[in-house]
Design an enzyme around this catalytic site. Sequence first.
Site, short mmCIF file in Angstrom:
data_model
loop_
_atom_site.label_atom_id
_atom_site.label_comp_id
_atom_site.label_asym_id
_atom_site.label_seq_id
_atom_site.Cartn_x
_atom_site.Cartn_y
_atom_site.Cartn_z
N LEU A 49 -53.08 -3.38 58.61
CA LEU A 49 -52.38 -1.93 58.08
C LEU A 49 -53.55 -0.92 58.11
CD1 LEU A 49 -50.69 -3.67 54.82
CD2 LEU A 49 -49.70 -2.70 56.99
N SER A 50 -53.11 0.15 57.84
CA SER A 50 -54.12 1.52 57.92
C SER A 50 -55.14 1.13 56.94
CB SER A 50 -53.48 2.78 57.63
OG SER A 50 -52.62 2.82 56.57
N GLU A 51 -54.80 0.58 55.80
CA GLU A 51 -55.89 0.29 54.70
C GLU A 51 -55.51 -0.98 53.91
OE1 GLU A 51 -56.98 4.70 55.44
OE2 GLU A 51 -55.14 3.66 54.86
N THR A 52 -56.46 -1.81 53.57
CA THR A 52 -56.36 -2.97 52.67
C THR A 52 -57.28 -2.81 51.63
OG1 THR A 52 -55.71 -4.45 54.34
CG2 THR A 52 -56.58 -5.37 52.63
N HIS A 81 -53.61 7.24 49.85
CA HIS A 81 -52.63 6.23 49.55
C HIS A 81 -52.92 5.01 48.98
CE1 HIS A 81 -52.45 3.86 53.26
NE2 HIS A 81 -51.58 3.06 52.68
#
Length: 285
Positions: A49-52, A81
């Site tokens: 994902l774009s961020e974890t 986000h």
Amino acid sequence: MRRDRIMHRFSQVDVFAERLTEGNPVAVVHDADDLSDSHMAAFAAWTNLSETTFLLSPTTPDADYRLRIFTPDRELPFAGHPTLGSARAWLDAGGTARDPAQPVQECGAGMVRVRRDPDDAGRLAFAAPPLLRSGPVDDADLTALRRGLGLRAADVVDAAWVDNGPHWVALLLRDAAAVLAVEPDLAALTGYDVGVVGLHPAGSDALVEVRAFVPGGGIGEDPVTGSLNAGLGRWLIDTGRVPTAYTAAQGTRLGRRGRVRVEQIGDDLWVGGATVPGILGSVHL
């Protein structure tokens, strides 16, 4: 020797959208104090994902919890986000803030306040951190950015650095249609995290259209981006191009329906939207 794996609560939350699958998801690992940097980085690369993010105990009494934020290939001091999605996950898991209306997150960028909508527990906003770099973009960078975005000089109204942790550089285009028409050459944009923004026609449900291009880490185009919208808000409000409260649309070209509310209140710029829990379970790490 590999340590024994421990079961951690796991959440995945969609952010900046009213319905699941329409925003930007963040993966959240709870009670992650036992995890090493390498474990966090490896899991973030695996989720893709774009961020974890990883929720940890705060190191200061000024914060209610601490957050570490990873993309598939690096750690970020702050991201928007992930801040809102992680706050929602922390609250849903029973997190108790000293001020229930305004939990405080500790992260690489310092203390970040999160505001809860008194009428809708799923709507959250963060107080944007200060810009680390601002001001005009030099000619060499602007030329490289236009080339990578496939833009002519006449397409670009203005450009500025809006770096608040992620190293955003932003271009204001002639209108929202020009933003939606961009076909980036991501290889040519290597080394830049780029945001483009343009005004919608009067009467639209959002004032501006935003897109975010992140060539590194296999992300390409980020669906909906809180940190970029925070940087854009500071720039566009300060230069008088938008009112002190407005809604941004993002993710349109990706089939998402992201909506970000940006509002200047006193010295604070609040950036927020809806959060929707999507997955709740456990992960062995």
